[in-house]
Design a protein around this motif. Structure first.
Motif, PDB file in Angstrom:
ATOM      1  N   ALA A   1       0.833  -1.200   0.000  1.00  0.00           N
ATOM      2  CA  ALA A   1       0.000   0.000   0.000  1.00  0.00           C
ATOM      3  C   ALA A   1       0.869   1.251   0.000  1.00  0.00           C
ATOM      4  CB  ALA A   1      -0.926  -0.016   1.226  1.00  0.00           C
ATOM      5  N   ALA A   2       1.985   1.207   0.712  1.00  0.00           N
ATOM      6  CA  ALA A   2       2.882   2.359   0.747  1.00  0.00           C
ATOM      7  C   ALA A   2       3.522   2.602  -0.620  1.00  0.00           C
ATOM      8  CB  ALA A   2       3.953   2.149   1.821  1.00  0.00           C
ATOM      9  N   LEU A   3       3.952   1.522  -1.275  1.00  0.00           N
ATOM     10  CA  LEU A   3       4.540   1.677  -2.603  1.00  0.00           C
ATOM     11  C   LEU A   3       3.511   2.217  -3.586  1.00  0.00           C
ATOM     12  CD1 LEU A   3       7.094   1.218  -4.315  1.00  0.00           C
ATOM     13  CD2 LEU A   3       6.193  -1.052  -4.874  1.00  0.00           C
ATOM     14  N   ASP A   4       2.287   1.731  -3.477  1.00  0.00           N
ATOM     15  CA  ASP A   4       1.218   2.233  -4.337  1.00  0.00           C
ATOM     16  C   ASP A   4       0.983   3.715  -4.084  1.00  0.00           C
ATOM     17  OD1 ASP A   4      -0.990   1.217  -6.231  1.00  0.00           O
ATOM     18  OD2 ASP A   4      -2.118   2.400  -4.786  1.00  0.00           O
ATOM     19  N   GLY A   5       1.038   4.126  -2.829  1.00  0.00           N
ATOM     20  CA  GLY A   5       0.864   5.537  -2.499  1.00  0.00           C
ATOM     21  C   GLY A   5       1.989   6.406  -3.025  1.00  0.00           C
ATOM     22  N   MET A   6       3.198   5.872  -3.017  1.00  0.00           N
ATOM     23  CA  MET A   6       4.325   6.638  -3.555  1.00  0.00           C
ATOM     24  C   MET A   6       4.141   6.897  -5.051  1.00  0.00           C
ATOM     25  SD  MET A   6       6.374   7.383  -1.043  1.00  0.00           S
ATOM     26  CE  MET A   6       7.846   7.904  -1.928  1.00  0.00           C
ATOM     27  N   TYR A   7       3.764   5.838  -5.781  1.00  0.00           N
ATOM     28  CA  TYR A   7       3.554   6.020  -7.211  1.00  0.00           C
ATOM     29  C   TYR A   7       2.281   6.816  -7.501  1.00  0.00           C
ATOM     30  CZ  TYR A   7       7.280   2.928  -8.839  1.00  0.00           C
ATOM     31  OH  TYR A   7       8.496   2.382  -9.136  1.00  0.00           O
ATOM     32  N   GLY A   8       1.261   6.644  -6.663  1.00  0.00           N
ATOM     33  CA  GLY A   8      -0.006   7.292  -6.939  1.00  0.00           C
ATOM     34  C   GLY A   8      -0.038   8.764  -6.605  1.00  0.00           C
ATOM     35  N   ALA A   9       0.753   9.205  -5.607  1.00  0.00           N
ATOM     36  CA  ALA A   9       0.684  10.595  -5.170  1.00  0.00           C
ATOM     37  C   ALA A   9       2.031  11.307  -5.249  1.00  0.00           C
ATOM     38  CB  ALA A   9       0.157  10.652  -3.722  1.00  0.00           C
ATOM     39  N   VAL A  10       3.064  10.703  -4.667  1.00  0.00           N
ATOM     40  CA  VAL A  10       4.362  11.368  -4.544  1.00  0.00           C
ATOM     41  C   VAL A  10       5.118  11.386  -5.879  1.00  0.00           C
ATOM     42  CG1 VAL A  10       6.555  11.375  -3.275  1.00  0.00           C
ATOM     43  CG2 VAL A  10       4.446  10.683  -2.123  1.00  0.00           C
ATOM     44  N   HIS A  11       4.891  10.375  -6.686  1.00  0.00           N
ATOM     45  CA  HIS A  11       5.545  10.286  -8.001  1.00  0.00           C
ATOM     46  C   HIS A  11       4.466  10.005  -9.056  1.00  0.00           C
ATOM     47  CE1 HIS A  11       8.761   9.849 -10.816  1.00  0.00           C
ATOM     48  NE2 HIS A  11       8.731   8.529 -10.908  1.00  0.00           N
ATOM     49  N   HIS A  12       3.375  10.728  -8.947  1.00  0.00           N
ATOM     50  CA  HIS A  12       2.183  10.507  -9.765  1.00  0.00           C
ATOM     51  C   HIS A  12       2.495  10.664 -11.248  1.00  0.00           C
ATOM     52  CE1 HIS A  12      -2.061  10.587 -10.821  1.00  0.00           C
ATOM     53  NE2 HIS A  12      -1.875  11.712 -11.483  1.00  0.00           N
ATOM     54  N   GLN A  13       2.277   9.588 -11.999  1.00  0.00           N
ATOM     55  CA  GLN A  13       2.501   9.588 -13.455  1.00  0.00           C
ATOM     56  C   GLN A  13       3.875  10.164 -13.821  1.00  0.00           C
ATOM     57  OE1 GLN A  13      -0.838  11.490 -15.353  1.00  0.00           O
ATOM     58  NE2 GLN A  13      -2.248   9.864 -14.775  1.00  0.00           N
ATOM     59  N   GLY A  14       4.856   9.873 -12.966  1.00  0.00           N
ATOM     60  CA  GLY A  14       6.221  10.292 -13.254  1.00  0.00           C
ATOM     61  C   GLY A  14       6.571  11.697 -12.818  1.00  0.00           C
ATOM     62  N   ASP A  15       5.613  12.424 -12.232  1.00  0.00           N
ATOM     63  CA  ASP A  15       5.899  13.802 -11.821  1.00  0.00           C
ATOM     64  C   ASP A  15       6.844  13.819 -10.619  1.00  0.00           C
ATOM     65  OD1 ASP A  15       4.306  14.861 -13.786  1.00  0.00           O
ATOM     66  OD2 ASP A  15       2.532  15.019 -12.524  1.00  0.00           O
ATOM     67  N   VAL A  16       7.596  14.901 -10.530  1.00  0.00           N
ATOM     68  CA  VAL A  16       8.509  15.103  -9.403  1.00  0.00           C
ATOM     69  C   VAL A  16       8.126  16.396  -8.699  1.00  0.00           C
ATOM     70  CG1 VAL A  16      10.894  15.519  -8.713  1.00  0.00           C
ATOM     71  CG2 VAL A  16      10.398  13.830 -10.492  1.00  0.00           C
ATOM     72  N   TYR A  17       7.733  16.277  -7.447  1.00  0.00           N
ATOM     73  CA  TYR A  17       7.346  17.430  -6.632  1.00  0.00           C
ATOM     74  C   TYR A  17       8.448  17.705  -5.615  1.00  0.00           C
ATOM     75  CZ  TYR A  17       2.837  15.679  -8.383  1.00  0.00           C
ATOM     76  OH  TYR A  17       1.823  15.217  -9.180  1.00  0.00           O
ATOM     77  N   ALA A  18       8.277  18.777  -4.875  1.00  0.00           N
ATOM     78  CA  ALA A  18       9.243  19.076  -3.806  1.00  0.00           C
ATOM     79  C   ALA A  18       9.288  17.928  -2.799  1.00  0.00           C
ATOM     80  CB  ALA A  18       8.873  20.385  -3.115  1.00  0.00           C
ATOM     81  N   CYS A  19       8.131  17.336  -2.501  1.00  0.00           N
ATOM     82  CA  CYS A  19       8.116  16.229  -1.538  1.00  0.00           C
ATOM     83  C   CYS A  19       8.797  14.989  -2.122  1.00  0.00           C
ATOM     84  CB  CYS A  19       6.689  15.916  -1.105  1.00  0.00           C
ATOM     85  SG  CYS A  19       5.634  15.244  -2.405  1.00  0.00           S
ATOM     86  N   THR A  20       8.759  14.825  -3.441  1.00  0.00           N
ATOM     87  CA  THR A  20       9.478  13.707  -4.069  1.00  0.00           C
ATOM     88  C   THR A  20      10.972  13.861  -3.833  1.00  0.00           C
ATOM     89  OG1 THR A  20       7.813  13.948  -5.835  1.00  0.00           O
ATOM     90  CG2 THR A  20       9.534  12.304  -6.164  1.00  0.00           C
ATOM     91  N   LEU A  21      11.460  15.089  -4.042  1.00  0.00           N
ATOM     92  CA  LEU A  21      12.881  15.354  -3.804  1.00  0.00           C
ATOM     93  C   LEU A  21      13.256  15.086  -2.350  1.00  0.00           C
ATOM     94  CD1 LEU A  21      13.149  18.694  -5.813  1.00  0.00           C
ATOM     95  CD2 LEU A  21      14.065  16.475  -6.501  1.00  0.00           C
ATOM     96  N   ALA A  22      12.372  15.486  -1.437  1.00  0.00           N
ATOM     97  CA  ALA A  22      12.661  15.303  -0.015  1.00  0.00           C
ATOM     98  C   ALA A  22      12.699  13.833   0.377  1.00  0.00           C
ATOM     99  CB  ALA A  22      11.618  16.048   0.823  1.00  0.00           C
ATOM    100  N   CYS A  23      12.034  12.980  -0.396  1.00  0.00           N
ATOM    101  CA  CYS A  23      12.000  11.544  -0.090  1.00  0.00           C
ATOM    102  C   CYS A  23      13.286  10.828  -0.450  1.00  0.00           C
ATOM    103  CB  CYS A  23      10.863  10.875  -0.882  1.00  0.00           C
ATOM    104  SG  CYS A  23       9.225  11.186  -0.250  1.00  0.00           S
ATOM    105  N   ILE A  24      14.069  11.365  -1.383  1.00  0.00           N
ATOM    106  CA  ILE A  24      15.178  10.622  -1.977  1.00  0.00           C
ATOM    107  C   ILE A  24      16.168  10.102  -0.939  1.00  0.00           C
ATOM    108  CG2 ILE A  24      17.181  10.841  -3.511  1.00  0.00           C
ATOM    109  CD1 ILE A  24      15.411  12.611  -5.321  1.00  0.00           C
TER     110      ILE A  24
END
Length: 779
Positions: free
Chosen positions: A40-63
């Motif tokens: 479920a967590a991996l699905d949430g990462m792809y579904g929201a944090v890296h949605h359709q390949g997008d990179v947000y500020a929170c995506t950068l903070a996750c790295i």
């Protein structure tokens, strides 16, 4: 683990679905001992944090935290996290992309660049993971290195060292795919990689590994393929069929991110990540050798520029033998436990497991798809290979071949009679998935399905229960076999359509099927008329009446004018505009047979400037031929603020021909309009009302080059003009289209259900225009 995670101001950031304050929970979920929570967590990462390949500020903070996860051997399913990092960091903007970025995209582009830099900076850890105890990690690490590490020579050396000692066949295929990825990203290395792949293709002991090498060779160095590639691949497939199946179903043990098998991408840079985002190259940092690799010396440290990397000689490759490994675990031992979950990742894995259940080599189809991508426009080789697969005793290979045949025909022009006949033979197979796959492919072929006509008719007669398909939501639709036969214009589809028309709820696409049958469907006019008379004019009227109106329109069944008039007069407010449009089209198709509708049509044209007035004027002209009544209305429509309405008026004016010559200056003025489709419609109408070709042809040829999707409309006009002068610009354009192997509307990563039909129509129109069977032209 996760030191400092609570100090990040997550609430000030956003992801695809709002505030990012839930990201820490997702990150901790990736480290959970509960497999359902991890998924479920991996699905949430792809579904929201890296949605359709997008990179947000929170995506950068996750790295940084994602890197902590992948290096911790106590975390399960780390292969999925490796793939997530690869997708986040693998997007690379080239110079053309940068030139097209507008102000609204600057922030997103900057995020992609920062993500690539951050993930690339830590990519050295993937060297350590290539010999990890978890096979899921080993499966994901090679492509991560190939995509992200900045020293491709070192990556290649490690891939070659790792291959002889890797015990898992699926991981070995990933090592080979990674080599192909390196060659695609670093073209100076393509020749070196190609030589190694060529040796593997001829000497590796495993037929799967030889097939993988051929597939990657086709992608990165197609000139290195053997001249007899079709019999070679066919032999490998036979060898794989005869090999004893491995125990256990590997798909059930794959890591969450490892659901995409090596080579599964349909484009050279396809990513194995669950969301299908292409991982395009970033830069790679330096790193050390993975533990467990052969104790051969490290190559000299490679400089950053590929061109200056030392060129290693290609030594002979010994047959690659699986060994009893010491440093790593066997495939079935280290992959995480998986449970059924309602997440997207879980659904994809479940579908993959169902598809591959019982297969000894579930990755074979993906390797063949990769091979087909590499073979590209070698239609003859691809057709021969698929024909061989379609004759295979292995039903799964035939299912794969049927689907790949559809993809080939959809994108490339060629002689497909034998291939289509073989697809048709699958319709009688007792395996329902095989027969259904064949039926769906034939449905898209329209006239090209002719070699399978008898097979379609036999399946239709044997399966009346499949004539109409119903779903829990939405209206029923015709089965694919019915549609395929109807699109051939084959009268044997008529009984199925008649049965569909007697059902309580008529299939939504029955009218289109009637249209393809033409005169053969004339016996259906009576039931279409009767069912239309029974339609209640309430809020559901459009859904119930539109398929019936479409069928009557196609048949030009003028005797149904009273029933159509009832619908026109009583159209409800809900979707009433759509329903009136369908009714007006039917009356226009009936022509003089609908003369009783003239008073109604005259009343509707008294509201000039509206879409309904234009549609009514078009119908009135077809029914009465009264140009004086409709011309003012259409001229008013030509001045509408809505481009769609102006296009409709231009088309209607063209139908008037010389009777509308007075509007030629207005149409000529539209040839410079910013909307391309309006320019095309105006150019066609200008020729129809004036008979002069010079301005029209120039405008049409310009549009032809600007947008491939206007080509059918342009070719229709050129064909009606008459013989295109030999040596003219138009003749050159038409002949160039006819010699092109690629379909004009072929798209990478998507397609439409009528693409093949439209392209074949374009080819026929090009030939007609060159032969000169139109009505003639005026210089």
């Amino acid at each position: 683990m996760f030191s400092g995670i609570d100090e990040v101001d997550w609430a000030s950031m956003e992801h695809a679905y709002g505030p990012a304050d839930d990201v820490p929970e997702l990150l901790r979920g990736l480290a959970s001992d509960d497999p359902a929570e991890r998924e479920a967590a991996l699905d949430g990462m792809y579904g929201a944090v890296h949605h359709q390949g997008d990179v947000y500020a929170c995506t950068l903070a996750c790295i940084p935290f994602l890197f902590e996860l992948v290096v911790d051997p106590g975390v399960q399913d780390r292969g999925g996290v490796v793939e997530l990092l690869t997708s986040i960091g693998g997007f690379d903007l080239d110079e053309d992309d940068e030139a097209e970025i507008d102000e609204d995209e600057i922030e997103g582009a900057a995020n992609y660049a920062m993500a690539a830099a951050a993930v690339t900076a830590g990519a050295g850890v993937f060297f350590e993971l290539i010999a990890d105890e978890d096979p899921g990690v080993r499966l994901a690490a090679p492509l991560a290195l190939a995509t992200l590490h900045r020293h491709p020579v070192r990556v290649l050396a490690l891939l070659r060292e790792r291959l002889p000692v890797e015990p898992d066949e699926e991981v070995r295929l990933a090592l080979v795919e990674a080599a192909g990825r390196v060659a695609l990203r670093h073209r100076p290395l393509a020749e070196r990689v190609g030589k190694w792949l060529g040796l593997l293709a001829s000497r590796a002991d495993s037929p799967g590994l030889r097939l993988a090498a051929l597939a990657q060779l086709a992608r990165c160095s197609p000139d290195g393929l053997p001249g007899d590639v079709v019999p070679v691949v066919s032999g490998l497939l036979r060898e794989m069929r005869s090999a004893p199946e491995e125990s256990g179903d590997r798909e059930e043990h794959a890591s969450p991110g490892a659901g995409a098998i090596p080579g599964a991408g349909t484009t050279p840079e396809a990513s194995p990540s669950p969301n299908g985002v292409a991982a395009r190259a970033g830069n790679e940092p330096d790193s050390g050798r993975a533990p467990g690799a052969d104790p051969t010396p490290d190559p000299a440290p490679a400089p950053a520029a590929v061109d200056s990397d030392p060129v290693e000689p290609i030594e002979p490759v010994e047959p690659v033998q699986p060994v009893d490994p010491e440093p790593v675990a066997p495939a079935e031992a280290g992959r995480g436990e998986h449970v059924a979950t309602p997440t997207l990742v879980g659904q994809l894995r479940s579908l993959s497991a169902q598809e591959n259940a019982g297969r000894g080599a579930p990755w074979a189809a993906d390797l063949l798809r990769t091979l087909h991508v590499g073979l590209d426009d070698r239609v003859g080789d691809r057709t021969a290979l698929l024909a061989d697969q379609l004759r295979s005793p292995d039903r799964r290979q035939r299912i794969d071949a049927v689907r790949m045949s559809g993809g080939l025909i959809r994108a490339w022009r060629g002689p497909y009679e034998e291939l289509v006949a073989l697809v048709g033979e699958q319709l009688s197979d007792p395996e329902p998935r095989l027969a259904e796959a064949a039926s769906h492919v034939l449905e898209e072929l329209f006239g090209l399905a002719a070699p399978a006509a008898d097979a379609l008719a036999a399946r239709l007669a044997a399966d009346p229960g499949g004539w109409v398909k119903t779903w829990a939501a939405g209206p029923p639709g015709l089965g694919s076999t019915v549609k395929a036969l109807a699109r051939l214009g084959d009268a044997r589809a008529v009984p199925a359509l008649a049965a569909a028309l007697e059902r309580e709820q008529v299939a939504h696409d029955v009218g289109f099927a009637v249209g393809h049958l033409g005169a053969a469907a004339r016996p259906l006019a009576g039931v279409l008329r009767r069912r239309l008379a029974e339609v209640e004019l309430d809020e559901r009227a459009y859904d119930r009446a539109s398929p019936l109106l479409a069928g009557l329109t196609a048949l030009r069944a003028g005797e149904a004018a009273p029933e159509v008039l009832r619908v026109l007069r009583g159209a409800p407010e809900y979707r009433g505009e759509w329903l009136r449009t369908a009714a007006l089209r039917a009356l226009g198709a009936f022509g003089p047979a609908a003369r009783e509708a003239v008073p109604e049509l005259r009343a509707l044209v008294r509201r000039p400037g509206t879409a309904s007035a234009t549609e009514a004027a078009e119908a009135l002209w077809a029914v009465s031929g009264d140009a004086d009544a409709v011309l003012p209305v259409l001229i008013e429509g030509l001045q509408s603020d809505q481009v769609h309405d102006r296009r409709a008026a231009a088309v209607a004016l063209g139908a008037l021909g010389p009777r509308a010559a007075v509007v030629a200056p207005r149409l000529r003025g539209l040839l410079a309009h910013e909307e391309l489709w309006l320019r095309v419609d105006a150019a066609v109408a200008l020729w129809e009302v004036s008979g002069r070709t010079r301005e029209t042809v120039a405008a049409l040829l310009t549009a032809w080059e600007q947008n491939r999707h206007v080509r059918v409309r342009v070719a229709e006009c050129l064909a009606r003009m008459g013989p295109v002068p030999e040596g003219s610009a138009a003749a050159h354009v038409l002949r160039s289209e006819l010699v092109s192997v690629r379909r004009h509307n072929a798209m990478d990563g998507g397609y439409g259900s009528h693409d093949i039909h439209e392209d074949e129509k374009l080819l026929a129109l090009c030939r007609q225009a060159l032969r000169g069977t139109g009505k003639g032209s005026t210089p």
